[in-house]
Design a protein around this motif. Sequence first.
Motif, mmCIF file in Angstrom:
data_model
loop_
_atom_site.group_PDB
_atom_site.id
_atom_site.type_symbol
_atom_site.label_atom_id
_atom_site.label_comp_id
_atom_site.label_asym_id
_atom_site.label_seq_id
_atom_site.Cartn_x
_atom_site.Cartn_y
_atom_site.Cartn_z
ATOM 1 N N GLN A 118 -11.001 -62.948 24.115
ATOM 2 C CA GLN A 118 -10.411 -63.107 22.786
ATOM 3 C C GLN A 118 -8.985 -62.568 22.736
ATOM 4 O O GLN A 118 -8.141 -63.090 22.002
ATOM 5 C CB GLN A 118 -11.275 -62.436 21.717
ATOM 6 N N VAL B 231 -6.785 -65.320 23.951
ATOM 7 C CA VAL B 231 -6.797 -66.393 22.951
ATOM 8 C C VAL B 231 -5.888 -66.011 21.781
ATOM 9 O O VAL B 231 -5.074 -66.824 21.324
ATOM 10 C CB VAL B 231 -8.242 -66.681 22.478
ATOM 11 N N ASP B 232 -5.998 -64.769 21.328
ATOM 12 C CA ASP B 232 -5.145 -64.309 20.224
ATOM 13 C C ASP B 232 -3.663 -64.350 20.587
ATOM 14 O O ASP B 232 -2.815 -64.528 19.720
ATOM 15 C CB ASP B 232 -5.533 -62.891 19.799
ATOM 16 N N HIS C 261 -13.849 -71.301 23.919
ATOM 17 C CA HIS C 261 -14.257 -69.892 23.968
ATOM 18 C C HIS C 261 -14.998 -69.459 22.708
ATOM 19 O O HIS C 261 -16.016 -68.767 22.796
ATOM 20 C CB HIS C 261 -13.054 -68.988 24.203
ATOM 21 N N ASP C 262 -14.516 -69.846 21.543
ATOM 22 C CA ASP C 262 -15.132 -69.367 20.307
ATOM 23 C C ASP C 262 -16.501 -69.980 20.027
ATOM 24 O O ASP C 262 -17.174 -69.611 19.064
ATOM 25 C CB ASP C 262 -14.200 -69.558 19.112
#
Length: 176
Positions: free
Chosen positions: A96, A99-100, A171-172
């Motif tokens: 994450q 990704v962020d 991913h989410d």
Amino acid sequence: MTRLKVPDFNELLRSAEYSALHLEMRDSYAVGREVEQIAAWREAGYQREIDPESDYWKPWLDLIREVTSKGVAVRRARIYSEPASEYVRFEHSGTQAVVDAGEDVRWLPRSKASGLALPGNDFWLIDDKAVRFNLFTGEGGLADPQYTEDQEVISLCRTSFDQVWNLATPHDQITL
């Protein structure tokens, strides 16, 4: 495949104009700087510290933000075995953070990759112009990378990446 001098990775990634594609295919890596991180993750009940300002994360996340701020699409696809190895679960628990920072990450179970023609090594494909292969020892440590601008190799890597990407789960939407 014509091998050329391997450019500095950060410079190579910064040179991207529109895309940087990364395919990871190993279930375990033994990269030195992660050893302490994995131990801390275990001790914390398999919860990973993802402070973007930490010494571990900041250099990579700053680089990703820099590259994506220019409009470059940075995409990472990971092929993994099931059940997922401890290392893959460690990676998943920190994804994450990237990704962020602007990376788009997807996951593909190895069982769904059986019909795909894949190169023998993990790689970064930059703007469909250059490929940097990340090589690893049998124990998962870093070995000398390879670099090429050979169009046949680029075509194989692009096709492979696109096939993996199209089959993979964002991913989410995945829990390991």
